[in-house]
Design a protein around this motif. Structure first.
Motif, PDB file in Angstrom:
ATOM      1  N   HIS A 187       0.831  -1.209   0.000  1.00  0.00           N
ATOM      2  CA  HIS A 187       0.000   0.000   0.000  1.00  0.00           C
ATOM      3  C   HIS A 187       0.865   1.259   0.000  1.00  0.00           C
ATOM      4  O   HIS A 187       0.618   2.204  -0.770  1.00  0.00           O
ATOM      5  CB  HIS A 187      -0.909   0.012   1.240  1.00  0.00           C
ATOM      6  CG  HIS A 187      -2.191  -0.729   1.069  1.00  0.00           C
ATOM      7  ND1 HIS A 187      -3.099  -0.420   0.079  1.00  0.00           N
ATOM      8  CD2 HIS A 187      -2.736  -1.756   1.772  1.00  0.00           C
ATOM      9  CE1 HIS A 187      -4.148  -1.226   0.175  1.00  0.00           C
ATOM     10  NE2 HIS A 187      -3.944  -2.050   1.189  1.00  0.00           N
ATOM     11  N   THR A 238      -7.456   5.615   3.221  1.00  0.00           N
ATOM     12  CA  THR A 238      -8.508   6.075   2.309  1.00  0.00           C
ATOM     13  C   THR A 238      -8.564   7.600   2.239  1.00  0.00           C
ATOM     14  O   THR A 238      -8.853   8.166   1.178  1.00  0.00           O
ATOM     15  CB  THR A 238      -9.883   5.534   2.750  1.00  0.00           C
ATOM     16  OG1 THR A 238     -10.144   5.924   4.114  1.00  0.00           O
ATOM     17  CG2 THR A 238      -9.919   4.014   2.657  1.00  0.00           C
ATOM     18  N   LEU A 266      -5.760   8.823  -0.047  1.00  0.00           N
ATOM     19  CA  LEU A 266      -6.079   8.602  -1.464  1.00  0.00           C
ATOM     20  C   LEU A 266      -7.067   9.644  -1.977  1.00  0.00           C
ATOM     21  O   LEU A 266      -7.004  10.042  -3.142  1.00  0.00           O
ATOM     22  CB  LEU A 266      -6.646   7.193  -1.654  1.00  0.00           C
ATOM     23  CG  LEU A 266      -5.695   6.021  -1.375  1.00  0.00           C
ATOM     24  CD1 LEU A 266      -6.397   4.696  -1.610  1.00  0.00           C
ATOM     25  CD2 LEU A 266      -4.441   6.119  -2.239  1.00  0.00           C
ATOM     26  N   LYS A 267      -7.981  10.081  -1.110  1.00  0.00           N
ATOM     27  CA  LYS A 267      -8.984  11.060  -1.533  1.00  0.00           C
ATOM     28  C   LYS A 267      -8.378  12.413  -1.885  1.00  0.00           C
ATOM     29  O   LYS A 267      -8.922  13.145  -2.716  1.00  0.00           O
ATOM     30  CB  LYS A 267     -10.039  11.236  -0.433  1.00  0.00           C
ATOM     31  CG  LYS A 267     -10.992  10.062  -0.278  1.00  0.00           C
ATOM     32  CD  LYS A 267     -11.985  10.323   0.847  1.00  0.00           C
ATOM     33  CE  LYS A 267     -12.930   9.141   1.035  1.00  0.00           C
ATOM     34  NZ  LYS A 267     -13.883   9.384   2.163  1.00  0.00           N
ATOM     35  N   ASP A 319      -3.990  10.091 -10.435  1.00  0.00           N
ATOM     36  CA  ASP A 319      -4.916   8.965 -10.577  1.00  0.00           C
ATOM     37  C   ASP A 319      -4.630   7.897  -9.534  1.00  0.00           C
ATOM     38  O   ASP A 319      -3.487   7.450  -9.363  1.00  0.00           O
ATOM     39  CB  ASP A 319      -4.788   8.372 -11.981  1.00  0.00           C
ATOM     40  CG  ASP A 319      -5.807   7.281 -12.224  1.00  0.00           C
ATOM     41  OD1 ASP A 319      -6.862   7.283 -11.568  1.00  0.00           O
ATOM     42  OD2 ASP A 319      -5.531   6.400 -13.057  1.00  0.00           O
ATOM     43  N   THR A 320      -5.680   7.463  -8.821  1.00  0.00           N
ATOM     44  CA  THR A 320      -5.530   6.472  -7.747  1.00  0.00           C
ATOM     45  C   THR A 320      -6.205   5.140  -8.088  1.00  0.00           C
ATOM     46  O   THR A 320      -6.507   4.361  -7.183  1.00  0.00           O
ATOM     47  CB  THR A 320      -6.126   7.014  -6.431  1.00  0.00           C
ATOM     48  OG1 THR A 320      -7.534   7.249  -6.621  1.00  0.00           O
ATOM     49  CG2 THR A 320      -5.441   8.300  -6.006  1.00  0.00           C
ATOM     50  N   LEU A 321      -6.427   4.868  -9.355  1.00  0.00           N
ATOM     51  CA  LEU A 321      -7.163   3.666  -9.749  1.00  0.00           C
ATOM     52  C   LEU A 321      -6.499   2.388  -9.227  1.00  0.00           C
ATOM     53  O   LEU A 321      -7.159   1.531  -8.629  1.00  0.00           O
ATOM     54  CB  LEU A 321      -7.284   3.599 -11.276  1.00  0.00           C
ATOM     55  CG  LEU A 321      -7.996   2.347 -11.829  1.00  0.00           C
ATOM     56  CD1 LEU A 321      -9.423   2.278 -11.308  1.00  0.00           C
ATOM     57  CD2 LEU A 321      -7.960   2.332 -13.345  1.00  0.00           C
ATOM     58  N   ASN A 346      -4.367   2.057  -6.796  1.00  0.00           N
ATOM     59  CA  ASN A 346      -4.441   2.067  -5.329  1.00  0.00           C
ATOM     60  C   ASN A 346      -5.817   1.635  -4.841  1.00  0.00           C
ATOM     61  O   ASN A 346      -5.942   0.841  -3.896  1.00  0.00           O
ATOM     62  CB  ASN A 346      -4.132   3.467  -4.787  1.00  0.00           C
ATOM     63  CG  ASN A 346      -2.782   3.974  -5.222  1.00  0.00           C
ATOM     64  OD1 ASN A 346      -2.596   4.340  -6.374  1.00  0.00           O
ATOM     65  ND2 ASN A 346      -1.822   4.007  -4.302  1.00  0.00           N
ATOM     66  N   ASP A 347      -6.867   2.150  -5.510  1.00  0.00           N
ATOM     67  CA  ASP A 347      -8.230   1.818  -5.103  1.00  0.00           C
ATOM     68  C   ASP A 347      -8.529   0.334  -5.322  1.00  0.00           C
ATOM     69  O   ASP A 347      -9.148  -0.314  -4.462  1.00  0.00           O
ATOM     70  CB  ASP A 347      -9.234   2.669  -5.883  1.00  0.00           C
ATOM     71  CG  ASP A 347      -9.185   4.130  -5.480  1.00  0.00           C
ATOM     72  OD1 ASP A 347      -8.790   4.417  -4.337  1.00  0.00           O
ATOM     73  OD2 ASP A 347      -9.523   4.987  -6.327  1.00  0.00           O
ATOM     74  N   LEU A 370      -6.757  -1.616  -2.713  1.00  0.00           N
ATOM     75  CA  LEU A 370      -7.409  -1.383  -1.427  1.00  0.00           C
ATOM     76  C   LEU A 370      -8.672  -2.228  -1.291  1.00  0.00           C
ATOM     77  O   LEU A 370      -8.886  -2.881  -0.259  1.00  0.00           O
ATOM     78  CB  LEU A 370      -7.743   0.101  -1.271  1.00  0.00           C
ATOM     79  CG  LEU A 370      -8.562   0.494  -0.032  1.00  0.00           C
ATOM     80  CD1 LEU A 370      -7.794   0.161   1.243  1.00  0.00           C
ATOM     81  CD2 LEU A 370      -8.926   1.967  -0.079  1.00  0.00           C
ATOM     82  N   TYR A 371      -9.504  -2.237  -2.339  1.00  0.00           N
ATOM     83  CA  TYR A 371     -10.754  -2.995  -2.278  1.00  0.00           C
ATOM     84  C   TYR A 371     -10.487  -4.497  -2.167  1.00  0.00           C
ATOM     85  O   TYR A 371     -11.150  -5.208  -1.407  1.00  0.00           O
ATOM     86  CB  TYR A 371     -11.609  -2.698  -3.512  1.00  0.00           C
ATOM     87  CG  TYR A 371     -12.112  -1.279  -3.581  1.00  0.00           C
ATOM     88  CD1 TYR A 371     -12.506  -0.604  -2.428  1.00  0.00           C
ATOM     89  CD2 TYR A 371     -12.193  -0.608  -4.799  1.00  0.00           C
ATOM     90  CE1 TYR A 371     -12.960   0.704  -2.495  1.00  0.00           C
ATOM     91  CE2 TYR A 371     -12.644   0.705  -4.859  1.00  0.00           C
ATOM     92  CZ  TYR A 371     -13.027   1.347  -3.700  1.00  0.00           C
ATOM     93  OH  TYR A 371     -13.477   2.641  -3.763  1.00  0.00           O
TER      94      TYR A 371
END
Length: 312
Positions: free
Chosen positions: A159, A182, A185-186, A191-193, A195-196, A199-200
């Motif tokens: 991460h 989180t 990342l916000k 672009d955090t694609l 990372n997201d 994370l999910y």
């Protein structure tokens, strides 16, 4: 977008629990009191277990590890909050923020893993009592704890390495009282694609599998208890699970509360208040739950305090 920090920044700004200057002394006092209670309570549990040979069993080995992690968990967050309140500063360094996020992920993940291991320990103790000491031998106990550390270490490190590829704008404000993944990342400017997605996936795996393991263990425990003919035997067997069930309910209940509050409302204040429950309140309550509901721990604490009384 090309990965990399196109803007060099030296710090983030943590907005904290409240920006009201009149509330800061009150928040400082409350947070300091809760932190001291958490440290003292968990430290007493560790000392009681280590000093009493009757508690040198797998169940209490895992409990002492849980108490150690709770101390580290709160120490990752509260001291920095107290420092910022005392100095009337919102700043946290760029590197410091990532370090805080890293250790927060490690200790939060370890809490969930250890609760799962403790559920398995209770399953073996109740469903296979004659083979308990053979199955839950010191080698397996140590291996389970090290496995938990190994998994969460690499997940958390991945991460952080992914977040290091993001860019952030100067003066970035994090609407929280600590550097939570989180929230970071916000506020990223790139672009955090990836990372997201990571994370999910990790949240699903590290959240679903431990909770499923706990449910499976207790389904087997309940099934075993139903086959017991003695009501006293049922109560005695299940009473050893009472403290663990209370801590599991508190941990997952507060975690779910944080998730629902962030999904339902976009208020950063409400999200922060909800986060206080599982980051500060839960580690503080765990020692009380185990000491008040467990005769062995209460006895060990009493003997420990009596031994220390002449020294006072």
């Amino acid at each position: 977008m090309e990965a990399g920090n196109y803007t060099e920044i030296s710090e983030f700004l943590l907005l904290g629990l409240s920006e009201d200057p009149e509330l800061q002394p009150f928040l400082f006092g409350v947070l300091l009191s809760m932190y001291l209670v958490t440290i003292l309570g968990n430290l007493l549990i560790i000392l009681a277990i280590s000093s009493d040979s009757h508690l040198h069993t797998p169940m209490y080995f895992f409990l002492s590890n849980l108490s150690s992690i709770d101390i580290c968990f709160t120490s990752t967050i509260i001291p920095k909050m107290l420092l910022n309140i005392q100095t009337q500063s919102k700043a946290i360094s760029y590197i410091g923020c990532f370090i805080q996020a890293y250790f927060f992920m490690i200790f939060a993940g370890l809490d969930g893993f250890l609760l799962t291991v403790m559920a398995y320990d209770r399953y073996v103790a109740i469903c296979h009592p004659l083979h308990y000491l053979v199955i839950m031998n010191p080698w397996l106990c140590g291996f389970l704890v090290l496995l938990c550390w190994f998994i969460i270490f690499w997940v958390s490190l991945t991460h952080i390495l992914l977040m290091r590829q993001l860019s952030f704008c100067v003066g970035t404000e994090i609407p929280h009282f600590f550097c939570e993944l989180t929230q970071i990342l916000k506020v990223a400017c790139s672009d955090t694609l990836i990372n997201d997605i990571f994370l999910y996936v990790t949240t699903a795996l590290l959240g679903v599998f431990p909770f499923t393991g706990i449910l499976f263990s207790y389904s087997k425990i309940v099934s075993s208890l139903m086959r017991m003919s003695s009501a006293e035997g049922k109560y005695k067997a299940f009473s050893t699970c009472g403290s663990h069930l209370s801590v599991v309910s508190l941990y997952y209940g507060t975690s779910l509360g944080v998730y629902l509050s962030s999904a339902v409302t976009h208020s950063s204040l409400q999200n922060s208040v909800a986060s206080v429950m599982y980051t500060i309140v839960t580690p503080m309550l765990n020692p009380f739950i185990y000491s008040l509901r467990n005769k062995d721990v209460k006895g060990a604490l009493g003997r420990l305090l009596r031994q220390g009384a002449p020294c006072l």
